[in-house]
Write an enzyme that holds these catalytic residues in place. Structure first.
Site, PDB file in Angstrom:
ATOM      1  N   ARG A 184      16.486  52.924  58.408  1.00  0.00           N
ATOM      2  CA  ARG A 184      17.324  51.784  58.809  1.00  0.00           C
ATOM      3  C   ARG A 184      18.651  51.796  58.064  1.00  0.00           C
ATOM      4  NH1 ARG A 184      13.877  52.646  61.495  1.00  0.00           N
ATOM      5  NH2 ARG A 184      12.213  51.321  62.322  1.00  0.00           N
ATOM      6  N   SER A 222      12.635  42.270  64.126  1.00  0.00           N
ATOM      7  CA  SER A 222      12.095  42.432  62.774  1.00  0.00           C
ATOM      8  C   SER A 222      13.118  41.968  61.741  1.00  0.00           C
ATOM      9  CB  SER A 222      11.736  43.899  62.517  1.00  0.00           C
ATOM     10  OG  SER A 222      10.754  44.341  63.433  1.00  0.00           O
ATOM     11  N   GLU A 238      16.188  43.402  57.070  1.00  0.00           N
ATOM     12  CA  GLU A 238      16.761  44.382  57.989  1.00  0.00           C
ATOM     13  C   GLU A 238      17.953  43.783  58.711  1.00  0.00           C
ATOM     14  OE1 GLU A 238      15.237  46.682  62.022  1.00  0.00           O
ATOM     15  OE2 GLU A 238      13.863  46.484  60.341  1.00  0.00           O
TER      16      GLU A 238
END
Length: 342
Positions: free
Chosen positions: A170, A243, A338
């Site tokens: 990520r 998420s 995130e």
């Protein structure tokens, strides 16, 4: 003398339609880039404004905690095309403003293999490399070929290939050293004409069996969509950014200690250790389905924080901090957001 079209500017403009959390915050200045011919004028506007700058794609990975006192540029450039191919691979380019899932489904319809596991991820093509998006055992970097970008400082165009992007979990160079320095204009993927199918991660194999389908690009894409819809809330119905936390990576020694205390803890190989399921950790701490006012944790997926209607960004942020403290206290694992928080 060549004249370039000038994007329209709007002031004190609501960003509620431009973020999937549905936060009703305002941008001091708002404009859109709909065609690359507008770039020269847009770059002049950015330099003249001299204010903080934010590029918005699908607004699916951002939490606004207040108004944005600067210029917000909505990226709305469109277009998908095959730019090259050989016996094994096809190279497909998407403009930055293309919806990510629309791009994936274009590739699925043409049986171009590699992106099917990334079906139904919210957002736009241009932001996908920044986050190195991933799901169900696949990351963007696995099929990424190159991207075109423009320097906000000099106006020069540059190509970035995979080795230039510093892809991690990520993560990419565009979240670190080059943050805020380039505007991504398009992204090109190298996809397989004879797909190598990935059904090993999560519930894909079980879903294919329930669908009574043999593995194929189309079947896997449908299976992923079915799974995501069964677990994740639709941002059109309940505000969310997917998420909220990254899956944490811990050392092998730390994992063995956790496993001895929690035999059912799910885990996966990580780049520098063992990757844990953040949703499982959060659920074990009792947060799944939690709600306080209009801020909450989704009832079917503890990894997703939600806005049931009128929650503020600060309320969502406060909830996320309490969850982080809770997981840290019980498992000695530090969760990282995130989602980009502004």
């Amino acid at each position: 003398m060549i004249t370039h079209p000038v994007p329209e500017q709007k002031f004190n403009y609501s960003l509620r339609p431009f973020n999937t959390f549905g936060m009703d915050v305002k941008a001091a200045i708002f404009t859109k880039l709909t065609d690359e011919s507008e770039l020269p004028a847009l770059l002049r506007m950015i330099h003249q404004a001299g204010t903080p700058l934010l590029f918005l794609g699908g607004g699916s990975n951002i939490l606004f905690t207040g108004d944005f006192d600067g210029m917000v540029v909505g990226i709305a450039t469109k277009g998908i095309e095959v730019i090259d191919q050989d016996e094994e691979f096809v190279y497909v380019r998407g403009m930055a403003g293309e919806n990510w899932d629309d791009f994936v489904q274009y590739c699925v319809r043409h049986n171009f293999g590699g992106l099917e596991n990334l079906s139904l991820i919210p957002g736009n093509v241009g932001s996908s490399p920044i986050q190195n998006i991933g799901a169900y055992g696949v990351e963007l970097k696995d099929t990424f070929y190159m991207l075109d970008a423009v320097s906000l400082r000099t106006g020069e165009f540059r190509e970035f290939f995979a080795d230039d992007c510093g892809f991690g979990y990520r993560n990419s160079i565009f979240k670190n050293e080059l943050k805020g320095q380039y505007l991504i204009l398009s992204v090109t993927f190298r996809l397989r004409k004879r797909p190598l199918l990935n059904t090993a991660y999560g519930a894909i194999a079980a879903e294919l069996e329930a669908m009574r389908e043999m593995p194929s690009v189309k079947a896997i894409a449908q299976a992923v969509c079915n799974i995501r819809r069964s677990k994740l809330p639709d941002p059109e119905v309940i505000g969310n950014a997917g998420s909220f936390f990254k899956n944490p990576v811990v050392s092998h020694a730390h994992f063995e200690k956790l496993k001895s205390e929690n035999p059912s803890i799910p885990a996966y190989p990580g780049e520098h250790g063992v990757k844990l399921a953040a949703g499982w950790l959060i659920e074990q701490c009792g947060w799944k389905g939690y709600r306080e006012g209009d801020a909450g944790v989704h009832e079917r997926q503890a990894l997703v924080l939600v806005n049931y209607g009128k929650a503020s960004g600060m309320q969502i942020l406060d909830l996320s901090k309490r969850i982080i403290e809770s997981v840290q206290g019980r498992f000695n694992v530090m969760l990282e957001p995130e989602v980009n928080i502004l």
